[in-house]
Design a protein around this motif. Structure first.
Motif, PDB file in Angstrom:
ATOM      1  N   TYR A 208      -2.964  16.410 -11.206  1.00 36.76           N
ATOM      2  CA  TYR A 208      -4.224  15.801 -11.636  1.00 36.76           C
ATOM      3  C   TYR A 208      -3.957  14.397 -12.180  1.00 36.76           C
ATOM      4  CZ  TYR A 208      -6.129  20.497 -11.291  1.00 36.76           C
ATOM      5  OH  TYR A 208      -6.519  21.718 -10.820  1.00 36.76           O
ATOM      6  N   ILE A 209      -4.772  13.432 -11.763  1.00 39.45           N
ATOM      7  CA  ILE A 209      -4.564  12.050 -12.197  1.00 39.45           C
ATOM      8  C   ILE A 209      -5.887  11.299 -12.202  1.00 39.45           C
ATOM      9  CG2 ILE A 209      -4.054  11.090  -9.915  1.00 39.45           C
ATOM     10  CD1 ILE A 209      -1.803  10.156 -12.661  1.00 39.45           C
ATOM     11  N   THR A 210      -5.983  10.305 -13.063  1.00 42.43           N
ATOM     12  CA  THR A 210      -7.163   9.434 -13.093  1.00 42.43           C
ATOM     13  C   THR A 210      -6.712   7.997 -12.818  1.00 42.43           C
ATOM     14  OG1 THR A 210      -6.975   8.926 -15.445  1.00 42.43           O
ATOM     15  CG2 THR A 210      -8.274  10.888 -14.845  1.00 42.43           C
TER      16      THR A 210
ATOM     17  N   GLU B  22      -9.297  -1.226 -11.242  1.00 41.23           N
ATOM     18  CA  GLU B  22     -10.059  -1.283  -9.987  1.00 41.23           C
ATOM     19  C   GLU B  22      -9.176  -0.966  -8.783  1.00 41.23           C
ATOM     20  OE1 GLU B  22     -12.578  -4.534  -7.364  1.00 41.23           O
ATOM     21  OE2 GLU B  22     -12.192  -4.927  -9.478  1.00 41.23           O
ATOM     22  N   ASP B  23      -7.969  -1.553  -8.739  1.00 44.03           N
ATOM     23  CA  ASP B  23      -7.057  -1.298  -7.622  1.00 44.03           C
ATOM     24  C   ASP B  23      -6.597   0.157  -7.596  1.00 44.03           C
ATOM     25  OD1 ASP B  23      -7.266  -3.890  -6.736  1.00 44.03           O
ATOM     26  OD2 ASP B  23      -5.416  -4.565  -7.711  1.00 44.03           O
ATOM     27  N   ALA B  24      -6.378   0.737  -8.772  1.00 42.60           N
ATOM     28  CA  ALA B  24      -5.985   2.141  -8.846  1.00 42.60           C
ATOM     29  C   ALA B  24      -7.099   3.036  -8.293  1.00 42.60           C
ATOM     30  CB  ALA B  24      -5.651   2.524 -10.285  1.00 42.60           C
ATOM     31  N   GLY B  25      -8.348   2.719  -8.663  1.00 41.84           N
ATOM     32  CA  GLY B  25      -9.485   3.497  -8.145  1.00 41.84           C
ATOM     33  C   GLY B  25      -9.617   3.377  -6.639  1.00 41.84           C
TER      34      GLY B  25
ATOM     35  N   ALA C 143      -7.307   5.474 -14.653  1.00 49.22           N
ATOM     36  CA  ALA C 143      -6.830   4.892 -15.913  1.00 49.22           C
ATOM     37  C   ALA C 143      -5.364   5.235 -16.154  1.00 49.22           C
ATOM     38  CB  ALA C 143      -7.687   5.379 -17.072  1.00 49.22           C
ATOM     39  N   GLU C 144      -4.963   6.460 -15.852  1.00 44.41           N
ATOM     40  CA  GLU C 144      -3.559   6.849 -16.043  1.00 44.41           C
ATOM     41  C   GLU C 144      -2.641   6.059 -15.105  1.00 44.41           C
ATOM     42  OE1 GLU C 144      -3.896  11.493 -17.418  1.00 44.41           O
ATOM     43  OE2 GLU C 144      -4.275  11.006 -15.315  1.00 44.41           O
ATOM     44  N   ILE C 145      -3.106   5.849 -13.897  1.00 41.18           N
ATOM     45  CA  ILE C 145      -2.306   5.062 -12.953  1.00 41.18           C
ATOM     46  C   ILE C 145      -2.191   3.633 -13.445  1.00 41.18           C
ATOM     47  CG2 ILE C 145      -2.263   4.128 -10.603  1.00 41.18           C
ATOM     48  CD1 ILE C 145      -3.604   6.786  -9.742  1.00 41.18           C
ATOM     49  N   SER C 146      -3.286   3.075 -13.902  1.00 41.62           N
ATOM     50  CA  SER C 146      -3.285   1.706 -14.398  1.00 41.62           C
ATOM     51  C   SER C 146      -2.373   1.550 -15.608  1.00 41.62           C
ATOM     52  CB  SER C 146      -4.712   1.274 -14.740  1.00 41.62           C
ATOM     53  OG  SER C 146      -4.741  -0.066 -15.123  1.00 41.62           O
ATOM     54  N   LEU C 147      -2.359   2.539 -16.478  1.00 45.76           N
ATOM     55  CA  LEU C 147      -1.499   2.489 -17.660  1.00 45.76           C
ATOM     56  C   LEU C 147      -0.015   2.576 -17.311  1.00 45.76           C
ATOM     57  CD1 LEU C 147      -3.424   4.748 -20.194  1.00 45.76           C
ATOM     58  CD2 LEU C 147      -2.939   2.306 -20.416  1.00 45.76           C
ATOM     59  N   ASN C 148       0.308   3.289 -16.233  1.00 46.91           N
ATOM     60  CA  ASN C 148       1.705   3.542 -15.881  1.00 46.91           C
ATOM     61  C   ASN C 148       2.205   2.701 -14.713  1.00 46.91           C
ATOM     62  OD1 ASN C 148       2.516   5.836 -17.693  1.00 46.91           O
ATOM     63  ND2 ASN C 148       0.640   6.662 -16.797  1.00 46.91           N
ATOM     64  N   SER C 149       1.479   1.658 -14.358  1.00 51.64           N
ATOM     65  CA  SER C 149       1.889   0.829 -13.224  1.00 51.64           C
ATOM     66  C   SER C 149       1.371  -0.590 -13.412  1.00 51.64           C
ATOM     67  CB  SER C 149       1.336   1.411 -11.922  1.00 51.64           C
ATOM     68  OG  SER C 149      -0.067   1.227 -11.853  1.00 51.64           O
TER      69      SER C 149
ATOM     70  N   GLN D  14       0.834  -1.197   0.000  1.00 53.25           N
ATOM     71  CA  GLN D  14       0.000   0.000   0.000  1.00 53.25           C
ATOM     72  C   GLN D  14       0.876   1.258   0.000  1.00 53.25           C
ATOM     73  OE1 GLN D  14      -2.636   0.350   3.363  1.00 53.25           O
ATOM     74  NE2 GLN D  14      -3.678   2.119   2.512  1.00 53.25           N
ATOM     75  N   THR D  15       1.948   1.239   0.773  1.00 52.74           N
ATOM     76  CA  THR D  15       2.864   2.383   0.812  1.00 52.74           C
ATOM     77  C   THR D  15       3.510   2.606  -0.548  1.00 52.74           C
ATOM     78  OG1 THR D  15       3.304   1.974   3.153  1.00 52.74           O
ATOM     79  CG2 THR D  15       4.898   3.328   1.969  1.00 52.74           C
ATOM     80  N   ARG D  16       3.941   1.512  -1.190  1.00 53.59           N
ATOM     81  CA  ARG D  16       4.528   1.643  -2.534  1.00 53.59           C
ATOM     82  C   ARG D  16       3.510   2.205  -3.530  1.00 53.59           C
ATOM     83  NH1 ARG D  16       7.015  -3.220  -1.030  1.00 53.59           N
ATOM     84  NH2 ARG D  16       5.453  -4.482  -2.074  1.00 53.59           N
ATOM     85  N   ASN D  17       2.265   1.747  -3.435  1.00 52.89           N
ATOM     86  CA  ASN D  17       1.216   2.241  -4.332  1.00 52.89           C
ATOM     87  C   ASN D  17       0.965   3.727  -4.114  1.00 52.89           C
ATOM     88  OD1 ASN D  17       0.929  -0.307  -5.397  1.00 52.89           O
ATOM     89  ND2 ASN D  17      -0.910  -0.801  -4.230  1.00 52.89           N
ATOM     90  N   GLU D  18       0.917   4.152  -2.855  1.00 54.83           N
ATOM     91  CA  GLU D  18       0.691   5.572  -2.562  1.00 54.83           C
ATOM     92  C   GLU D  18       1.811   6.431  -3.129  1.00 54.83           C
ATOM     93  OE1 GLU D  18       0.125   5.997   1.649  1.00 54.83           O
ATOM     94  OE2 GLU D  18      -1.887   5.126   1.590  1.00 54.83           O
ATOM     95  N   LYS D  19       3.049   5.991  -2.954  1.00 62.64           N
ATOM     96  CA  LYS D  19       4.185   6.749  -3.478  1.00 62.64           C
ATOM     97  C   LYS D  19       4.133   6.821  -5.001  1.00 62.64           C
ATOM     98  CE  LYS D  19       7.366   6.020   0.328  1.00 62.64           C
ATOM     99  NZ  LYS D  19       8.674   5.485   0.741  1.00 62.64           N
ATOM    100  N   LEU D  20       3.773   5.722  -5.623  1.00 64.23           N
ATOM    101  CA  LEU D  20       3.648   5.686  -7.080  1.00 64.23           C
ATOM    102  C   LEU D  20       2.584   6.681  -7.550  1.00 64.23           C
ATOM    103  CD1 LEU D  20       4.172   4.280  -9.888  1.00 64.23           C
ATOM    104  CD2 LEU D  20       2.266   2.805  -9.261  1.00 64.23           C
ATOM    105  N   ILE D  21       1.440   6.665  -6.885  1.00 65.36           N
ATOM    106  CA  ILE D  21       0.344   7.563  -7.268  1.00 65.36           C
ATOM    107  C   ILE D  21       0.762   9.013  -7.082  1.00 65.36           C
ATOM    108  CG2 ILE D  21      -1.967   8.333  -6.595  1.00 65.36           C
ATOM    109  CD1 ILE D  21      -2.591   5.325  -6.063  1.00 65.36           C
ATOM    110  N   LEU D  22       1.419   9.316  -5.977  1.00 66.09           N
ATOM    111  CA  LEU D  22       1.862  10.693  -5.738  1.00 66.09           C
ATOM    112  C   LEU D  22       2.892  11.134  -6.784  1.00 66.09           C
ATOM    113  CD1 LEU D  22       2.102  10.642  -1.853  1.00 66.09           C
ATOM    114  CD2 LEU D  22       0.402  11.846  -3.243  1.00 66.09           C
ATOM    115  N   ARG D  23       3.791  10.241  -7.166  1.00 59.90           N
ATOM    116  CA  ARG D  23       4.780  10.574  -8.187  1.00 59.90           C
ATOM    117  C   ARG D  23       4.102  10.829  -9.539  1.00 59.90           C
ATOM    118  NH1 ARG D  23       6.877   7.599 -11.807  1.00 59.90           N
ATOM    119  NH2 ARG D  23       6.475   5.588 -10.816  1.00 59.90           N
ATOM    120  N   LEU D  24       3.147   9.938  -9.889  1.00 56.62           N
ATOM    121  CA  LEU D  24       2.438  10.129 -11.160  1.00 56.62           C
ATOM    122  C   LEU D  24       1.604  11.413 -11.142  1.00 56.62           C
ATOM    123  CD1 LEU D  24       1.313   6.463 -11.889  1.00 56.62           C
ATOM    124  CD2 LEU D  24       3.033   7.789 -13.134  1.00 56.62           C
TER     125      LEU D  24
END
Length: 149
Positions: A91-93, A106-109, A95-101, A74-84
């Protein structure tokens, strides 16, 4: 030849020890069957208790390890989302997280909703109905101009 005789000697000693142990166990079993039923019951209960505790301890260790792994993920995912989000000017969606990770859509949402619940971002809705998450990212200049509290 000296090497083989040593193994033969060790083999004979092992056989004698095994026979003595077997004889002792047979005598112990006979005694328990005739005179020591109470002790036998206590030994069975003690053995069951030790086995139960061992199984419970292994289960708890496994649960703790699994929980630690989930928190780290979960911590790695949060850092990834913040970086993206930082790469996309805040601004992020999903879908963009899913495309870049490696995260599914569903998990990105879910991860974005958790960050929203923590107050890390706000939810916006685009004209076509897409959820857009806005992270408040300050520029270096804005950080320097921040007032002391």
């Amino acid at each position: 030849m000296g090497e083989n005789s040593r193994f033969s000697w060790l083999g004979c000693m092992g056989l004698i020890f095994a026979l003595a142990l077997l004889g002792t166990l047979i005598k112990l079993g006979q005694w328990l069957a005739n005179e020591g039923r109470g002790i036998l019951i206590v030994l069975i209960v003690a053995l069951a208790s030790v086995a139960g505790f061992y199984i419970y301890a292994r289960y708890m260790r496994k649960q703790k390890t699994q929980l630690r792994a989930e928190i780290e993920q979960q911590t790695r995912n949060e850092k990834l989302i913040l970086r993206l989000a930082a790469e996309n000017k805040g601004y992020i969606t999903a879908a963009e997280i899913s495309l870049n990770s490696e995260l599914s859509l569903e998990d990105a949402g879910k991860a974005l909703d958790e960050l929203k619940a923590k107050g890390a971002c706000i939810l916006r809705i685009s004209d076509n109905g897409t959820y857009v998450y806005q992270f408040e990212l300050l520029s270096y200049q804005e950080k320097q101009e921040a007032e002391r509290v």
